[in-house]
Design a protein around this motif. Sequence first.
Motif, PDB file in Angstrom:
ATOM      1  N   TYR A  78      -5.666   6.196   5.942  1.00 59.22           N
ATOM      2  CA  TYR A  78      -4.863   4.450   4.913  1.00 59.22           C
ATOM      3  C   TYR A  78      -5.456   4.719   4.005  1.00 59.22           C
ATOM      4  CZ  TYR A  78      -3.138   0.047   5.243  1.00 59.22           C
ATOM      5  OH  TYR A  78      -2.056  -1.209   5.580  1.00 59.22           O
ATOM      6  N   PRO A  79      -3.860   4.223   3.028  1.00 59.13           N
ATOM      7  CA  PRO A  79      -4.352   4.533   1.643  1.00 59.13           C
ATOM      8  C   PRO A  79      -5.457   3.052   1.075  1.00 59.13           C
ATOM      9  CG  PRO A  79      -2.061   3.745   2.348  1.00 59.13           C
ATOM     10  CD  PRO A  79      -2.995   3.679   3.622  1.00 59.13           C
ATOM     11  N   GLU A 121      -2.165  -2.048  11.303  1.00 57.84           N
ATOM     12  CA  GLU A 121      -2.134  -2.515  10.455  1.00 57.84           C
ATOM     13  C   GLU A 121      -1.266  -2.099   8.861  1.00 57.84           C
ATOM     14  OE1 GLU A 121      -4.824  -3.604   9.825  1.00 57.84           O
ATOM     15  OE2 GLU A 121      -6.781  -2.913  10.904  1.00 57.84           O
ATOM     16  N   ALA A 138      -8.921   2.452  10.271  1.00 56.51           N
ATOM     17  CA  ALA A 138      -7.949   2.248   9.249  1.00 56.51           C
ATOM     18  C   ALA A 138      -8.553   1.713   7.908  1.00 56.51           C
ATOM     19  CB  ALA A 138      -7.035   1.798  10.159  1.00 56.51           C
ATOM     20  N   LYS A 139      -9.909   0.833   7.963  1.00 53.17           N
ATOM     21  CA  LYS A 139     -10.168  -0.147   6.519  1.00 53.17           C
ATOM     22  C   LYS A 139     -11.464   0.005   6.878  1.00 53.17           C
ATOM     23  CE  LYS A 139      -6.750  -3.267   7.054  1.00 53.17           C
ATOM     24  NZ  LYS A 139      -5.670  -3.717   6.322  1.00 53.17           N
ATOM     25  N   VAL A 141       1.059  -1.524   0.196  1.00 53.96           N
ATOM     26  CA  VAL A 141       0.139  -0.208  -0.589  1.00 53.96           C
ATOM     27  C   VAL A 141       0.656   1.417   0.215  1.00 53.96           C
ATOM     28  CG1 VAL A 141      -2.192  -0.826   1.151  1.00 53.96           C
ATOM     29  CG2 VAL A 141      -0.488  -0.394   3.229  1.00 53.96           C
TER      30      VAL A 141
END
Lengths: 361, 361
Positions: free
Chosen positions: B86-87, A304, B66-67, A258
């Motif tokens: 988060y990307p 994460e 984050a997800k 990512v």
Amino acid sequence: MLGKSVADLETPALLIDLDIMERNLQRVADYTREHGLRLRPHTKTHKIPALGRKQIESGAAGLTVAKVSEAEVMLGSGTPDLLVAYPIIGAAKLDRLMQVAAHTRVTVSLDSLEAARQLSAAAQAAHRDIGVLAELDAGLGRVGVAPGPELVELARAIDRLPGLHLEGIAFYPGQIKTVGETAALSELIGSVARELRRAGLAIAIVSGGSTPTLFESHKIDGLNEIRPGTYIFNDRNTMLSGACSLEDCAASIMATVVSTAKPGQMIIDGGSKTFSSDRPVTAEVSFGHVVEAPEAVFTKMNEEHGYVDIRAVKRDFAIGDRVRVIPNHVCVAMNLHEFVYGVRGGYVEQVWRVEGRGKLQ
Amino acid sequence: MLGKSVADLETPALLIDLDIMERNLQRVADYTREHGLRLRPHTKTHKIPALGRKQIESGAAGLTVAKVSEAEVMLGSGTPDLLVAYPIIGAAKLDRLMQVAAHTRVTVSLDSLEAARQLSAAAQAAHRDIGVLAELDAGLGRVGVAPGPELVELARAIDRLPGLHLEGIAFYPGQIKTVGETAALSELIGSVARELRRAGLAIAIVSGGSTPTLFESHKIDGLNEIRPGTYIFNDRNTMLSGACSLEDCAASIMATVVSTAKPGQMIIDGGSKTFSSDRPVTAEVSFGHVVEAPEAVFTKMNEEHGYVDIRAVKRDFAIGDRVRVIPNHVCVAMNLHEFVYGVRGGYVEQVWRVEGRGKLQ
């Protein structure tokens, strides 16, 4: 998901290579049959009743769990026999254990008179007869009574308590981290079993073994039952211990790159929430083996984010690339995944819910 | 469970002291209000929509995840605003993110043109307008572009991509492990924001902060939004960082002593499957603070066994005794529990399912 290409799964995803898993199951079934060892695999590794059933079908005499809640889940495997390899303390848990014992034969391993008394009381109240293994400390210093008169006393007390019957002894030599010499352990186990028998106690089962000692179990004097767990999948720690090679590792976590913002590093979309923060059995700090880049070092994790040092890697990685990582410790990784995917030839053949994950009580 | 005495819960169980939690929420709400900081708490700590709602009610402008799967769960809080910090890579996840954006305002932080392009394509296809924060590496070396022309280029590209609007920058100074000097960080953030604005970019949001720097956020030049997570419960690492004291720790794990076979040691019924194997931010190896025996050292864990060295402890422990342990890292511990218990005055006032646990994709 069934029939999907692995490439179409979202990441991170825990994949089980079914060919390797089946080979692993067969190898241990053959080994135990050849050496006349009883096999009672620990299901903490997979936590899936369907896989417990596969173990029974391939020759296991029963299954092992650590918690009453795991026992409740593992009833779904249809196993005729369950060992709860953990002292069960407290009336609420013992009541639930007696419910489990209504459906399958239950044995408990324990290391104190207090645990034995509580179990006896629950068994009597439920009109059940529960098998007990007296737990021996074979050097790990965790649960288990040290060899000697105290262990004889515990075994004798179990033998006399109503509702219980002494089946034998159990131990876990977790201090042995690599394949190698089992002579000292063999001598210890043999002498403990003889001492108990000299004391007039019927020791039918001597249950032990660990992953690094798995294929040396037949060399341990008096050992007649083993409870391996990790062998169904294997992991990086099993490799590091010398008990398997890379081709024997059935479980991997597929992750996506990512970020490549920092030169010489890639960030993958799995960290401690995906792999667990378990370190390897060796002193190095590395959280997995990257199949596509064996020279990569998985140096660090946040929940994460996986930090992979790719300075020694010959190929380039771009955002969106996928890698497969063999985790250090597959049991704890399984516990973090809601579903896992059984794959063969690049396609998803099985989707399993990890029914036993997060079962703490 | 509701109304039950804590003594009647089975162990291990994660307890939330509601008085402490409410005080923690209030303290940060007051602090951010006083200093004119926007609060967008990271919900990875609690993973419970009902607690996200409490954060919104006590003054948070939005929530952070984050997800995408965490975003889907956290819609249940009714939040008007969600930052996915988060990307997000890949069409399947981006499609799901656009579904989330149908229900609440969505912002994404990312650090690459590739991630921005993928997000732009998904936003256009779904006829959505997605806010973006360009991620700056403020020294951790994880995700984020280093300060300088590359960051300006990324921000400019985001600004021009259809379906996206540049809201500002985000960073996470995770390398700062203890409360202390934020001067260098302040200088960095101030100069980066000025550089971007000089380049003609509208930087409305400068989003940052970490738990150790939480109450120094107002000293960081240009910072106008913070995303703390751990503050709702705090943990042993927060204590070790100097950002809270023992009385501010709302979350503890209640465990039962199951073995005292080895002198000077007790084994409790929780290990890495209950606490996680996260080590403390300091160099010592200890997996939690035992409230009933602060001199005890939680030295080692296996999945279901906690090894507690009690040689320095004045009192005795017997099988069946219960202890409460403050975990090193509460976020990863929450992820391991299916249910947690909100307690007040020794009774269970709330039972929360940890709806966002194990959401990996």
